[in-house]
Write a protein that holds these residues in place. Structure first.
Motif, PDB file in Angstrom:
ATOM      1  N   GLY A   1       0.820  -1.197   0.000  1.00 20.41           N
ATOM      2  CA  GLY A   1       0.000   0.000   0.000  1.00 20.41           C
ATOM      3  C   GLY A   1       0.858   1.252   0.000  1.00 20.41           C
ATOM      4  O   GLY A   1       1.905   1.299   0.655  1.00 20.41           O
ATOM      5  N   LEU A   2       0.389   2.261  -0.733  1.00 19.29           N
ATOM      6  CA  LEU A   2       1.062   3.557  -0.741  1.00 19.29           C
ATOM      7  C   LEU A   2       0.422   4.487   0.282  1.00 19.29           C
ATOM      8  O   LEU A   2       1.113   5.149   1.056  1.00 19.29           O
ATOM      9  CB  LEU A   2       0.983   4.171  -2.146  1.00 19.29           C
ATOM     10  CG  LEU A   2       1.694   5.497  -2.368  1.00 19.29           C
ATOM     11  CD1 LEU A   2       3.196   5.349  -2.133  1.00 19.29           C
ATOM     12  CD2 LEU A   2       1.421   6.019  -3.778  1.00 19.29           C
ATOM     13  N   CYS A   3      -0.901   4.530   0.308  1.00 21.43           N
ATOM     14  CA  CYS A   3      -1.613   5.338   1.303  1.00 21.43           C
ATOM     15  C   CYS A   3      -3.096   5.002   1.247  1.00 21.43           C
ATOM     16  O   CYS A   3      -3.580   4.391   0.292  1.00 21.43           O
ATOM     17  CB  CYS A   3      -1.408   6.838   1.061  1.00 21.43           C
ATOM     18  SG  CYS A   3      -2.192   7.483  -0.437  1.00 21.43           S
ATOM     19  N   GLY A   4      -3.809   5.410   2.271  1.00 23.41           N
ATOM     20  CA  GLY A   4      -5.255   5.299   2.255  1.00 23.41           C
ATOM     21  C   GLY A   4      -5.854   6.364   1.362  1.00 23.41           C
ATOM     22  O   GLY A   4      -5.202   7.366   1.040  1.00 23.41           O
ATOM     23  N   VAL A   5      -7.113   6.166   0.966  1.00 24.39           N
ATOM     24  CA  VAL A   5      -7.849   7.159   0.193  1.00 24.39           C
ATOM     25  C   VAL A   5      -9.160   7.491   0.893  1.00 24.39           C
ATOM     26  O   VAL A   5      -9.461   8.651   1.159  1.00 24.39           O
ATOM     27  CB  VAL A   5      -8.118   6.673  -1.247  1.00 24.39           C
ATOM     28  CG1 VAL A   5      -9.034   7.654  -1.990  1.00 24.39           C
ATOM     29  CG2 VAL A   5      -6.808   6.507  -2.005  1.00 24.39           C
ATOM     30  N   GLY A   6      -9.942   6.447   1.222  1.00 25.06           N
ATOM     31  CA  GLY A   6     -11.203   6.719   1.883  1.00 25.06           C
ATOM     32  C   GLY A   6     -11.863   5.479   2.448  1.00 25.06           C
ATOM     33  O   GLY A   6     -11.522   4.349   2.092  1.00 25.06           O
ATOM     34  N   THR A   7     -12.806   5.711   3.361  1.00 25.56           N
ATOM     35  CA  THR A   7     -13.642   4.645   3.920  1.00 25.56           C
ATOM     36  C   THR A   7     -15.099   5.101   3.859  1.00 25.56           C
ATOM     37  O   THR A   7     -15.404   6.257   4.145  1.00 25.56           O
ATOM     38  CB  THR A   7     -13.288   4.330   5.383  1.00 25.56           C
ATOM     39  OG1 THR A   7     -13.787   5.382   6.233  1.00 25.56           O
ATOM     40  CG2 THR A   7     -11.786   4.231   5.583  1.00 25.56           C
ATOM     41  N   THR A   8     -15.969   4.215   3.448  1.00 25.95           N
ATOM     42  CA  THR A   8     -17.402   4.510   3.457  1.00 25.95           C
ATOM     43  C   THR A   8     -18.157   3.243   3.859  1.00 25.95           C
ATOM     44  O   THR A   8     -17.730   2.137   3.528  1.00 25.95           O
ATOM     45  CB  THR A   8     -17.920   4.953   2.070  1.00 25.95           C
ATOM     46  OG1 THR A   8     -17.615   3.945   1.105  1.00 25.95           O
ATOM     47  CG2 THR A   8     -17.314   6.279   1.646  1.00 25.95           C
ATOM     48  N   PRO A   9     -19.268   3.375   4.588  1.00 30.94           N
ATOM     49  CA  PRO A   9     -20.087   2.197   4.882  1.00 30.94           C
ATOM     50  C   PRO A   9     -20.644   1.612   3.594  1.00 30.94           C
ATOM     51  O   PRO A   9     -20.990   2.339   2.664  1.00 30.94           O
ATOM     52  CB  PRO A   9     -21.214   2.754   5.759  1.00 30.94           C
ATOM     53  CG  PRO A   9     -20.724   4.072   6.248  1.00 30.94           C
ATOM     54  CD  PRO A   9     -19.818   4.594   5.186  1.00 30.94           C
ATOM     55  N   MET A  10     -20.725   0.308   3.538  1.00 32.15           N
ATOM     56  CA  MET A  10     -21.285  -0.399   2.382  1.00 32.15           C
ATOM     57  C   MET A  10     -22.535  -1.141   2.825  1.00 32.15           C
ATOM     58  O   MET A  10     -22.527  -1.788   3.876  1.00 32.15           O
ATOM     59  CB  MET A  10     -20.241  -1.360   1.797  1.00 32.15           C
ATOM     60  CG  MET A  10     -19.025  -0.656   1.231  1.00 32.15           C
ATOM     61  SD  MET A  10     -17.642  -1.768   0.854  1.00 32.15           S
ATOM     62  CE  MET A  10     -17.000  -2.075   2.509  1.00 32.15           C
ATOM     63  N   LEU A  11     -23.577  -1.059   2.034  1.00 30.51           N
ATOM     64  CA  LEU A  11     -24.852  -1.665   2.383  1.00 30.51           C
ATOM     65  C   LEU A  11     -25.144  -2.874   1.504  1.00 30.51           C
ATOM     66  O   LEU A  11     -24.973  -2.813   0.286  1.00 30.51           O
ATOM     67  CB  LEU A  11     -25.988  -0.648   2.223  1.00 30.51           C
ATOM     68  CG  LEU A  11     -25.877   0.663   3.012  1.00 30.51           C
ATOM     69  CD1 LEU A  11     -27.109   1.526   2.753  1.00 30.51           C
ATOM     70  CD2 LEU A  11     -25.703   0.399   4.494  1.00 30.51           C
ATOM     71  N   LEU A  12     -25.584  -3.943   2.137  1.00 30.44           N
ATOM     72  CA  LEU A  12     -26.092  -5.108   1.414  1.00 30.44           C
ATOM     73  C   LEU A  12     -27.582  -4.878   1.201  1.00 30.44           C
ATOM     74  O   LEU A  12     -28.356  -4.803   2.155  1.00 30.44           O
ATOM     75  CB  LEU A  12     -25.855  -6.385   2.208  1.00 30.44           C
ATOM     76  CG  LEU A  12     -26.456  -7.670   1.639  1.00 30.44           C
ATOM     77  CD1 LEU A  12     -25.977  -7.939   0.209  1.00 30.44           C
ATOM     78  CD2 LEU A  12     -26.141  -8.867   2.540  1.00 30.44           C
ATOM     79  N   LEU A  13     -27.971  -4.737  -0.064  1.00 33.48           N
ATOM     80  CA  LEU A  13     -29.348  -4.411  -0.425  1.00 33.48           C
ATOM     81  C   LEU A  13     -30.014  -5.574  -1.136  1.00 33.48           C
ATOM     82  O   LEU A  13     -29.346  -6.390  -1.772  1.00 33.48           O
ATOM     83  CB  LEU A  13     -29.366  -3.184  -1.350  1.00 33.48           C
ATOM     84  CG  LEU A  13     -28.620  -1.942  -0.874  1.00 33.48           C
ATOM     85  CD1 LEU A  13     -28.633  -0.874  -1.957  1.00 33.48           C
ATOM     86  CD2 LEU A  13     -29.225  -1.403   0.413  1.00 33.48           C
ATOM     87  N   THR A  14     -31.342  -5.619  -1.060  1.00 28.11           N
ATOM     88  CA  THR A  14     -32.096  -6.647  -1.787  1.00 28.11           C
ATOM     89  C   THR A  14     -33.470  -6.118  -2.153  1.00 28.11           C
ATOM     90  O   THR A  14     -33.996  -5.205  -1.489  1.00 28.11           O
ATOM     91  CB  THR A  14     -32.248  -7.929  -0.953  1.00 28.11           C
ATOM     92  OG1 THR A  14     -32.855  -8.940  -1.763  1.00 28.11           O
ATOM     93  CG2 THR A  14     -33.094  -7.692   0.289  1.00 28.11           C
ATOM     94  N   ARG A  15     -34.035  -6.658  -3.226  1.00 24.98           N
ATOM     95  CA  ARG A  15     -35.439  -6.373  -3.551  1.00 24.98           C
ATOM     96  C   ARG A  15     -36.326  -7.584  -3.260  1.00 24.98           C
ATOM     97  O   ARG A  15     -37.506  -7.603  -3.617  1.00 24.98           O
ATOM     98  CB  ARG A  15     -35.588  -5.910  -4.996  1.00 24.98           C
ATOM     99  CG  ARG A  15     -35.101  -6.833  -6.056  1.00 24.98           C
ATOM    100  CD  ARG A  15     -35.414  -6.250  -7.439  1.00 24.98           C
ATOM    101  NE  ARG A  15     -34.563  -6.793  -8.477  1.00 24.98           N
ATOM    102  CZ  ARG A  15     -34.691  -7.983  -9.036  1.00 24.98           C
ATOM    103  NH1 ARG A  15     -35.669  -8.784  -8.634  1.00 24.98           N
ATOM    104  NH2 ARG A  15     -33.867  -8.388  -9.968  1.00 24.98           N
ATOM    105  N   ASN A  16     -35.747  -8.602  -2.607  1.00 28.22           N
ATOM    106  CA  ASN A  16     -36.541  -9.761  -2.191  1.00 28.22           C
ATOM    107  C   ASN A  16     -37.231  -9.413  -0.867  1.00 28.22           C
ATOM    108  O   ASN A  16     -36.573  -9.277   0.166  1.00 28.22           O
ATOM    109  CB  ASN A  16     -35.632 -10.974  -2.011  1.00 28.22           C
ATOM    110  CG  ASN A  16     -36.406 -12.231  -1.658  1.00 28.22           C
ATOM    111  OD1 ASN A  16     -37.587 -12.167  -1.287  1.00 28.22           O
ATOM    112  ND2 ASN A  16     -35.767 -13.385  -1.768  1.00 28.22           N
ATOM    113  N   PRO A  17     -38.528  -9.246  -0.846  1.00 25.62           N
ATOM    114  CA  PRO A  17     -39.230  -8.825   0.380  1.00 25.62           C
ATOM    115  C   PRO A  17     -39.123  -9.842   1.510  1.00 25.62           C
ATOM    116  O   PRO A  17     -39.352  -9.501   2.681  1.00 25.62           O
ATOM    117  CB  PRO A  17     -40.678  -8.647  -0.077  1.00 25.62           C
ATOM    118  CG  PRO A  17     -40.798  -9.510  -1.298  1.00 25.62           C
ATOM    119  CD  PRO A  17     -39.464  -9.475  -1.966  1.00 25.62           C
TER     120      PRO A  17
END
Length: 346
Positions: free
Chosen positions: A121-137
């Motif tokens: 690794g050279l450096c960090g860039v960013g962090t963001t929350p990631m969501l697991l999404l679905t259209r299966n009710p």
């Protein structure tokens, strides 16, 4: 006669230099050779997603070029290459088609192990929350997924989303079932996954997403969240870092420092004026998400734009436990170049 005289004088000088010894000869050659300079061009890959905001700003405002010139490197050409996955970036890096990858830290960890530390690794860039999404009710928890579901990921098994899905499966079903949901995963770039999820007739009905795609997807009332990565692990995870091969880093010490300085300047601009940074992102990427929504994303827990790497050991320990990598790093610094060792990474 003049040419012959000059040639004779040159040969006599060489004989005297050789009689003086090899050390003096090498010293003379060193003085006669120009100092090695950093490369005049650097090629950097990038993927779609808001977590790459600092890199987008660095490109738009030519920040790498600015810091390279300030370091005395002159006019360095910076080529940005858009790729859809970290796997594609890794292939391009190993084949020599790019110099630096901007992707999730899991992709770096994989190459770091397979190249025995050549890729770091050279450096960090960013962090963001990631969501697991679905259209299966019918899917409210991980336990509700079944064989009729397909989950889109940027890369199966090794992307940040794939690793976090396995970590979630371990918590839900026990360590021995970490890969229980892997057979349901499909490799697909985020833009294509958005289109698939929007179609009720597409077999891909779920997507482990990334900003701003997940915000766009959630505008559809038929789509809901199953899992939030930040809530899952309780800490930010660098799903965007820069990484390169040791040969490039060793050959380009000033350029490497200029790139890190450029990302730092971009991060400072984001912190100073989030709305302007969001507007710049929309202008550069033709993103349809309103700038005000992007500013709201910046304020979410787990979002952080920094050159400090986060969540490296969390992912490395998981990879080692799963036997995805052979050697377990003892510290995050084992997988990053010294240029960021002074930062409080994890």
């Amino acid at each position: 006669m003049v040419g012959t005289s000059r040639t004779g004088a040159l040969l006599l000088g060489c004989r005297r230099l050789l009689r003086a010894g090899p050390a003096l000869l090498l010293a003379g050659l060193a003085l006669a050779s120009p100092a090695r300079a950093d490369d005049a061009k650097v090629r950097i890959s990038r993927q779609p997603g808001f977590v790459y905001l600092p890199a987008v700003l660095a490109e738009q405002h030519k920040l790498i070029e600015k810091h390279a010139k300030a370091a005395g490197l002159g006019d360095v050409a910076v080529e940005w290459v858009n790729l859809t996955s970290g796997a594609a970036g890794n292939d391009a890096l190993l084949s020599g088609n790019i110099d630096i990858v901007d992707s999730g830290s899991t992709n770096m960890l994989l190459l770091n192990d397979r190249t025995r530390g050549d890729v770091k690794g050279l450096c960090g860039v960013g962090t963001t929350p990631m969501l697991l999404l679905t259209r299966n009710p019918d899917v409210k928890t991980l336990g509700d997924f079944s064989g009729k579901d397909k989950i889109a990921l940027p890369s199966v098994k090794v992307s940040s989303q794939a690793v976090l899905l396995q970590i979630a499966a371990k918590k839900a079903f026990g360590p021995e079932n970490a890969t229980k949901l892997d057979p349901l995963t499909v490799q697909l770039g985020h833009p294509d996954a958005v289109a698939a999820l929007a179609s009720p007739h597409n077999e891909i009905n779920s997507h482990f997403s990334l900003p701003p795609f997940q915000q766009r997807e959630l505008q559809d009332p038929a789509i809901h969240t199953v899992l939030n990565s930040f809530e899952l692990v309780g800490e930010p995870v660098s799903n965007a870092i820069l990484y390169a091969r040791t040969g490039w880093y060793t050959r380009n010490p000033k350029l490497a420092a200029a790139i890190v300085a450029a990302i730092d300047e971009a991060n400072a601009a984001i912190a100073r004026d989030p709305l302007q940074a969001a507007k710049d992102y929309v202008a550069a990427t033709n993103e349809k998400t309103p700038p005000e929504t992007l500013v709201a994303i910046m304020k979410e827990p787990g979002t952080n734009f920094s050159t400090t790497p986060y969540g490296i050991m969390l992912q490395a320990r998981h990879f080692y436990a799963m036997k995805t990598i052979k050697a377990e790093p003892k510290d995050w610094k084992d997988t990053f170049f010294p240029i960021v060792h002074n930062l409080p990474g994890k």
